[in-house]
Design a protein around this motif. Structure first.
Motif, PDB file in Angstrom:
ATOM      1  N   ALA A  76       0.681  -1.415   0.295  1.00 33.30           N
ATOM      2  CA  ALA A  76      -0.407   0.087   0.143  1.00 33.30           C
ATOM      3  C   ALA A  76       1.161   1.678   0.078  1.00 33.30           C
ATOM      4  O   ALA A  76       0.684   2.068  -0.880  1.00 33.30           O
ATOM      5  CB  ALA A  76      -0.549  -0.329   1.350  1.00 33.30           C
ATOM      6  N   ALA A  77       1.935   1.012   0.665  1.00 33.04           N
ATOM      7  CA  ALA A  77       2.834   2.517   0.840  1.00 33.04           C
ATOM      8  C   ALA A  77       3.132   2.535  -0.001  1.00 33.04           C
ATOM      9  O   ALA A  77       3.401   3.684  -0.638  1.00 33.04           O
ATOM     10  CB  ALA A  77       3.820   2.238   1.968  1.00 33.04           C
ATOM     11  N   PHE A  78       3.396   1.829  -1.201  1.00 31.02           N
ATOM     12  CA  PHE A  78       4.143   1.220  -2.358  1.00 31.02           C
ATOM     13  C   PHE A  78       3.931   1.921  -3.168  1.00 31.02           C
ATOM     14  O   PHE A  78       4.300   3.197  -4.223  1.00 31.02           O
ATOM     15  CB  PHE A  78       5.091   0.231  -2.354  1.00 31.02           C
ATOM     16  CG  PHE A  78       5.798   0.366  -3.864  1.00 31.02           C
ATOM     17  CD1 PHE A  78       6.754   0.403  -3.880  1.00 31.02           C
ATOM     18  CD2 PHE A  78       5.387   0.538  -4.935  1.00 31.02           C
ATOM     19  CE1 PHE A  78       7.867   0.513  -5.682  1.00 31.02           C
ATOM     20  CE2 PHE A  78       5.713  -0.027  -6.650  1.00 31.02           C
ATOM     21  CZ  PHE A  78       7.346  -0.012  -6.434  1.00 31.02           C
ATOM     22  N   PHE A  79       2.937   1.349  -3.586  1.00 28.87           N
ATOM     23  CA  PHE A  79       1.608   2.078  -4.408  1.00 28.87           C
ATOM     24  C   PHE A  79       1.581   3.260  -4.495  1.00 28.87           C
ATOM     25  O   PHE A  79       0.592   4.761  -4.718  1.00 28.87           O
ATOM     26  CB  PHE A  79       0.261   1.181  -4.808  1.00 28.87           C
ATOM     27  CG  PHE A  79       0.862  -0.207  -5.478  1.00 28.87           C
ATOM     28  CD1 PHE A  79       0.705   0.559  -6.776  1.00 28.87           C
ATOM     29  CD2 PHE A  79       0.659  -0.805  -5.523  1.00 28.87           C
ATOM     30  CE1 PHE A  79       1.426  -0.945  -7.889  1.00 28.87           C
ATOM     31  CE2 PHE A  79       1.311  -2.030  -5.094  1.00 28.87           C
ATOM     32  CZ  PHE A  79       1.459  -1.814  -7.216  1.00 28.87           C
ATOM     33  N   LEU A  80       1.091   3.695  -2.795  1.00 25.70           N
ATOM     34  CA  LEU A  80       0.696   4.903  -2.535  1.00 25.70           C
ATOM     35  C   LEU A  80       1.405   6.480  -3.003  1.00 25.70           C
ATOM     36  O   LEU A  80       1.725   7.260  -3.359  1.00 25.70           O
ATOM     37  CB  LEU A  80       0.594   5.569  -0.929  1.00 25.70           C
ATOM     38  CG  LEU A  80       0.164   6.887  -0.906  1.00 25.70           C
ATOM     39  CD1 LEU A  80      -1.464   7.676  -1.215  1.00 25.70           C
ATOM     40  CD2 LEU A  80       0.175   7.129   1.213  1.00 25.70           C
ATOM     41  N   VAL A  81       3.424   6.257  -2.962  1.00 26.75           N
ATOM     42  CA  VAL A  81       4.136   6.647  -3.415  1.00 26.75           C
ATOM     43  C   VAL A  81       4.385   6.827  -4.318  1.00 26.75           C
ATOM     44  O   VAL A  81       4.767   7.791  -5.293  1.00 26.75           O
ATOM     45  CB  VAL A  81       5.395   5.958  -2.806  1.00 26.75           C
ATOM     46  CG1 VAL A  81       7.029   7.336  -3.111  1.00 26.75           C
ATOM     47  CG2 VAL A  81       5.445   6.948  -1.502  1.00 26.75           C
ATOM     48  N   TRP A  82       3.468   5.991  -5.217  1.00 23.60           N
ATOM     49  CA  TRP A  82       4.567   5.612  -7.098  1.00 23.60           C
ATOM     50  C   TRP A  82       2.820   6.367  -7.841  1.00 23.60           C
ATOM     51  O   TRP A  82       3.265   7.248  -8.489  1.00 23.60           O
ATOM     52  CB  TRP A  82       4.466   3.911  -6.744  1.00 23.60           C
ATOM     53  CG  TRP A  82       4.858   4.083  -8.692  1.00 23.60           C
ATOM     54  CD1 TRP A  82       3.408   3.437  -9.611  1.00 23.60           C
ATOM     55  CD2 TRP A  82       5.900   4.145  -9.751  1.00 23.60           C
ATOM     56  NE1 TRP A  82       4.006   3.027 -10.960  1.00 23.60           N
ATOM     57  CE2 TRP A  82       5.237   4.356 -10.855  1.00 23.60           C
ATOM     58  CE3 TRP A  82       6.989   4.457  -8.964  1.00 23.60           C
ATOM     59  CZ2 TRP A  82       6.942   4.040 -11.542  1.00 23.60           C
ATOM     60  CZ3 TRP A  82       7.600   4.936 -10.413  1.00 23.60           C
ATOM     61  CH2 TRP A  82       7.641   4.509 -11.467  1.00 23.60           C
TER      62      TRP A  82
END
Length: 179
Positions: A76-82
């Protein structure tokens, strides 16, 4: 610290390598994908950070629910940043309003350190992240009229992911307490 992530670590790192190669392969077949060296460097750095964070999280516990909770939170954090770097949730990727979403991750990082990555505390931290995500999404919907469906949809997806991770951490805590 506990034993490493084992075979899942191999799957995670192999998957990251494949993800990093995917745009390179796509660039051979279409002009729609046109990454620069900087794009690859940023994406590679993000993958390195995400995979390393998973490795560290997986070492915290042998509990499958705990490891799954870590995985969901990191994804989730990865996709939020990406998403914010690639196109932005509010307006374009250059809109400074997207920096509000960094508050969600800040709540998670500070909260995780405060609770020392213990599953019961992490469940609370992830609920706090879901609330923060909903608040940021609400502010974005109230203040920015562009793309309300996108903002609402992505807010819902991220709230659901944070709550799923919270549930998995809570399950891990109850399984640990039962032992």
């Amino acid at each position: 610290m506990k034993k490493g992530s084992g075979r899942w670590g191999f799957v995670v790192w192999s998957g990251a390598a494949c993800l990093l190669l995917l745009p390179l392969v796509a660039m051979q077949f279409t002009r729609d994908v046109n990454w620069t060296l900087l794009d690859f460097a940023v994406f590679g750095t993000m993958l390195l950070c995400a995979c390393s964070a998973y490795e560290l999280g997986a070492r915290m516990s042998h509990n499958t629910a705990y490891r799954a909770a870590v995985g969901v939170a990191i994804v989730a954090a990865f996709f939020l940043v990406w998403i914010n770097l690639a196109v932005g949730i509010i307006g374009s990727e250059h809109d400074r309003a997207n920096l509000m979403f960094a508050g969600v991750l800040t709540v998670g990082i500070i909260g995780a350190l405060i609770v020392r990555f213990q599953p019961r505390g992490m469940a609370r931290v992830l609920v706090a992240m879901a609330i923060t995500q909903a608040l940021v999404g609400g502010i974005a919907l109230a203040a920015f009229t562009a793309e309300p469906g996108v903002i609402a949809g992505l807010t819902g997806v991220f709230v659901a992911l944070w709550l799923a991770s919270a549930w998995l951490f809570a399950r891990s805590a109850s399984m640990t307490a039962a032992i």
